[in-house]
Design a protein around this motif. Structure first.
Motif, mmCIF file in Angstrom:
data_model
loop_
_atom_site.group_PDB
_atom_site.id
_atom_site.type_symbol
_atom_site.label_atom_id
_atom_site.label_comp_id
_atom_site.label_asym_id
_atom_site.label_seq_id
_atom_site.Cartn_x
_atom_site.Cartn_y
_atom_site.Cartn_z
ATOM 1 N N THR A 324 1.205 -0.796 -0.065
ATOM 2 C CA THR A 324 0.009 -0.176 -0.070
ATOM 3 C C THR A 324 0.446 1.261 0.222
ATOM 4 O O THR A 324 1.734 1.288 0.979
ATOM 5 N N ILE A 325 1.092 2.360 -1.112
ATOM 6 C CA ILE A 325 1.804 3.764 -1.142
ATOM 7 C C ILE A 325 0.735 4.927 -0.763
ATOM 8 O O ILE A 325 -0.467 4.806 -1.869
ATOM 9 N N TYR A 326 1.464 5.493 -0.231
ATOM 10 C CA TYR A 326 0.664 6.994 0.190
ATOM 11 C C TYR A 326 1.365 7.572 -0.042
ATOM 12 O O TYR A 326 2.840 8.114 0.368
ATOM 13 N N THR A 327 1.346 8.539 -1.336
ATOM 14 C CA THR A 327 2.045 9.531 -2.007
ATOM 15 C C THR A 327 1.982 11.009 -1.046
ATOM 16 O O THR A 327 0.794 11.740 -0.938
ATOM 17 N N SER A 328 2.293 12.249 -1.151
ATOM 18 C CA SER A 328 2.089 13.364 -0.783
ATOM 19 C C SER A 328 1.702 13.060 0.670
ATOM 20 O O SER A 328 0.249 14.428 1.185
ATOM 21 N N SER A 329 2.272 12.647 1.566
ATOM 22 C CA SER A 329 1.991 11.608 2.728
ATOM 23 C C SER A 329 2.502 12.828 3.652
ATOM 24 O O SER A 329 3.976 11.953 3.756
ATOM 25 N N ARG A 330 3.106 13.527 4.706
ATOM 26 C CA ARG A 330 3.947 13.549 6.296
ATOM 27 C C ARG A 330 3.385 12.833 7.440
ATOM 28 O O ARG A 330 2.676 13.631 7.608
ATOM 29 N N ALA A 331 4.319 11.756 7.604
ATOM 30 C CA ALA A 331 3.961 11.698 8.682
ATOM 31 C C ALA A 331 4.461 12.626 9.865
ATOM 32 O O ALA A 331 5.523 13.656 10.108
ATOM 33 N N LYS A 348 -2.588 13.762 4.888
ATOM 34 C CA LYS A 348 -3.051 13.767 3.649
ATOM 35 C C LYS A 348 -4.259 14.654 3.081
ATOM 36 O O LYS A 348 -5.230 14.396 3.336
ATOM 37 N N ASN A 349 -3.872 15.674 2.072
ATOM 38 C CA ASN A 349 -5.004 15.961 1.520
ATOM 39 C C ASN A 349 -5.296 16.817 2.790
ATOM 40 O O ASN A 349 -6.340 17.436 3.280
ATOM 41 N N ASP A 350 -4.609 17.148 3.834
ATOM 42 C CA ASP A 350 -4.688 18.584 4.825
ATOM 43 C C ASP A 350 -6.400 17.145 6.102
ATOM 44 O O ASP A 350 -6.337 17.901 7.396
ATOM 45 N N GLU A 351 -5.729 16.433 5.689
ATOM 46 C CA GLU A 351 -6.527 15.406 6.691
ATOM 47 C C GLU A 351 -5.430 13.980 7.184
ATOM 48 O O GLU A 351 -5.365 13.721 6.558
ATOM 49 N N SER A 352 -6.023 14.069 8.220
ATOM 50 C CA SER A 352 -5.106 12.452 9.329
ATOM 51 C C SER A 352 -5.667 10.985 9.347
ATOM 52 O O SER A 352 -7.229 11.202 9.392
ATOM 53 N N ARG A 353 -4.672 10.260 9.107
ATOM 54 C CA ARG A 353 -5.056 9.554 8.755
ATOM 55 C C ARG A 353 -3.453 8.488 9.441
ATOM 56 O O ARG A 353 -3.036 8.843 10.110
ATOM 57 N N PHE A 354 -4.429 7.242 9.629
ATOM 58 C CA PHE A 354 -3.560 5.498 10.535
ATOM 59 C C PHE A 354 -3.368 4.733 10.021
ATOM 60 O O PHE A 354 -4.076 4.248 9.487
ATOM 61 N N VAL A 355 -2.260 4.562 10.572
ATOM 62 C CA VAL A 355 -1.844 3.239 10.446
ATOM 63 C C VAL A 355 -1.226 2.220 10.858
ATOM 64 O O VAL A 355 -0.590 2.396 11.768
#
Length: 560
Positions: A324-331, A348-355
């Motif tokens: 799985t690849i997330y680009t344009s993403s800031r840890a 990503k895209n000003d939205e917080s995500r979690f893995v």
């Protein structure tokens, strides 16, 4: 009296004679080196236990010998063994002052190859290494990673063996065995470096170098306390993996490549922060082992140094393998759960995500080893960003007779570039005026399939306004690739229409890392398309895809 081979090293019982250091009639003393013996893991100096004269040499270079074999006859007597005084663990290191032509600090590829090159030119050379011979590349980088890649690619091939008419069951990966193999390779190559330095009369000193001045280095270990006066100094201290400074970056389970290469169990899941070269290599390795891999990449694309068409192939291969690849993403943060899992929070895209994953791998670049040195006191300038030593194309620093090579100067973080920078430094020390060139440096990426590039990319050539012609050939049209079950990818060659010379190339597919040298040589030698097309390539080989690429520059590929 006969001098016998009584011991080699460790559990070795036999080896091959390397360099014989004495001649018939030579006088020897106890402790003098008589010859070297090469084993599967290292090279060993065999020393005399006698004071006397060599009367016969009973072996020759290249001969295999075993414990108990006769090596020499000597006219003399066995030296009396010195009785060692008990030191209660407080034995003092031997104090010694050396006057030499060259000191090299750092025994990675750039450092040790520069030292050997200098010694072959007659320079009295000392090399100092604080950790392990071979540096990062051999011990925690290029070589161990490729050992992992081989295990991973072999496992992947075995899982599709039914396509080749071979049926197997209960396939599994024993990570401890993978590590054993990796460590054995590293140990063998490390022993080889030790032998090469010794046989070329380079004095190797293990310990932390203290740079007193450009002409004076001090180093101390348990056995030696050295002050080394030198005419020239090559700095080859390398780099170390970075960790981005976010909350949780120091938690247990957050790793760099160094720790991951010693992992004893395959993680069920792995989040990789950074989708560059190192991150993608590890992604393919652990995905092949069965790990669920997620990549979080800050930039808009993975592996941003390659052309779009190459990236498209490797991206699709990664997705097909379940990466799985997330680009344009800031840890932004890493959090540990109650059951010891790691949550990587990214935006990503000003939205917080979690893995969520068992382990997190930081692959966000490397930083030069600048700590522990007073650069200003030495008169050595750093670059504008203050993250590497500033050098010119001769590898000269701002301090006279001081050179900096490899990752320390930040020019291009590749082992083979470090090696050539080392050769360049040595040539300039010898009075030759030699400069590094960076317009035709091959680079290999050991994903599955491999990627290799050299010279200018298509994008770079277009940005420079060069009128280009492109020859391209897919491995799907190559017989050898099809028989190997590796039809993915292509060869691409970039020609300058004005000069009719190759200026760059990319390969993604089987043996890309080996095939790229063909294009590198074409560029270096300024080979015209006509001359390159007349070279005969063996059939069936993957190299024929390069030939087809050359023919395709003017639309004359045969199998396209």
């Amino acid at each position: 009296m006969d001098i016998l081979l009584t011991k080699i090293k460790g559990h070795d019982r036999k080896g091959v004679i390397g360099c014989i250091e004495v001649k018939k009639g030579d006088s020897v003393k106890s402790g003098d080196t008589l010859l070297t013996i090469e084993t599967s893991k290292s090279a060993v100096d065999i020393t005399s236990e006698y004071d006397g004269t060599i009367t016969e040499i009973l072996v020759e270079a290249g001969q295999e010998v075993s414990i108990g074999d006769k090596l020499f006859t000597v006219d003399g007597k066995k030296a009396e063994a010195k009785k060692a005084a008990y030191s209660f663990g407080l034995a003092k290191a031997k104090v010694e002052t050396l006057d030499v032509d060259l000191v090299v600090i750092g025994a990675g590829p750039g450092g040790y190859e520069a030292a050997i090159s200098a010694a072959k030119e007659g320079l009295d050379t000392v090399i100092i290494e604080r950790e392990k011979l071979g540096g990062t590349c051999l011990n925690w980088g290029c070589i161990p990673t490729k050992a992992f890649v081989k295990s991973a690619s072999l496992f992947s091939e075995m899982k599709k063996s039914e396509e080749f008419g071979i049926f197997s069951s209960n396939l599994s990966v024993d990570m401890k065995k993978v590590l054993e193999r990796k460590n054995s390779i590293v140990e063998t190559l490390g022993g080889g470096i030790e032998y090469l330095l010794s046989s070329n009369k380079v004095r190797t000193v293990m310990g932390e170098a203290k740079i007193e001045s450009a002409n004076c280095i001090k180093v101390k270990n348990k056995k030696e306390d050295l002050t080394i006066n030198t005419k020239n100094l090559i700095l080859a201290m390398g780099s170390q993996a970075m960790k981005i400074n976010i909350p949780g970056s120091n938690l247990d389970g957050v790793l760099t490549n160094k720790e991951l290469l010693d992992i004893e169990e395959i993680p069920e899941s792995l989040t990789i922060i950074g989708g560059g070269v190192i991150g993608m290599e590890f992604a393919f390795v652990f995905s092949s082992f069965g790990t669920k891999v997620t990549i979080v990449e800050f930039l808009d694309e993975i592996i941003n140094i390659i052309d779009d068409d190459v990236r498209e192939v490797i991206y699709n291969e990664a997705i097909e393998k379940g990466i799985t690849i997330y680009t344009s993403s800031r840890a932004d943060e890493i959090i540990k759960t109650e059951d010891d899992k790691l949550i990587t929070k990214f935006v990503k895209n000003d939205e917080s995500r979690f893995v969520v994953s068992e382990k997190v791998l930081m692959c966000v670049g490397r930083v030069a080893n600048l700590e522990g040195v007073d650069w200003e006191k030495l008169g050595i300038d750093l670059n504008e960003r203050k993250n590497a030593v500033k050098v010119n194309d001769k590898m000269e620093t701002s301090a006279e007779n001081v050179y900096a090579i490899g990752d320390l100067n930040g020019r291009m973080q590749l082992a083979h570039v470090a090696s050539h920078q080392g050769f360049t430094a040595v040539k300039n020390i010898l009075g030759e005026s030699h400069e590094m060139k960076y317009n035709n440096v091959p680079s290999a990426i050991f994903t599955i399939p491999e990627i290799a590039v050299t010279g200018y990319s298509e994008k770079e050539a277009k940005n420079l306004g060069v009128e280009i012609a492109i020859g391209k050939f897919n491995f799907a049209g190559n017989g050898k690739a099809l028989t190997a079950g590796e039809p993915e990818g292509f060869v691409k060659i970039i020609y300058d229409k004005t000069s009719d010379k190759a200026i760059g190339g990319s390969i993604i597919g089987p043996h890309a890392s080996d095939l790229i040298s063909i294009i590198t040589n074409m560029i270096e030698n300024g080979t015209s398309q006509k001359d390159a097309s007349e070279v005969i390539y063996a059939h069936p080989t993957t190299a024929e895809a390069v030939h087809e690429g050359i023919l395709d520059i003017y639309g004359k590929a045969i199998h396209k």
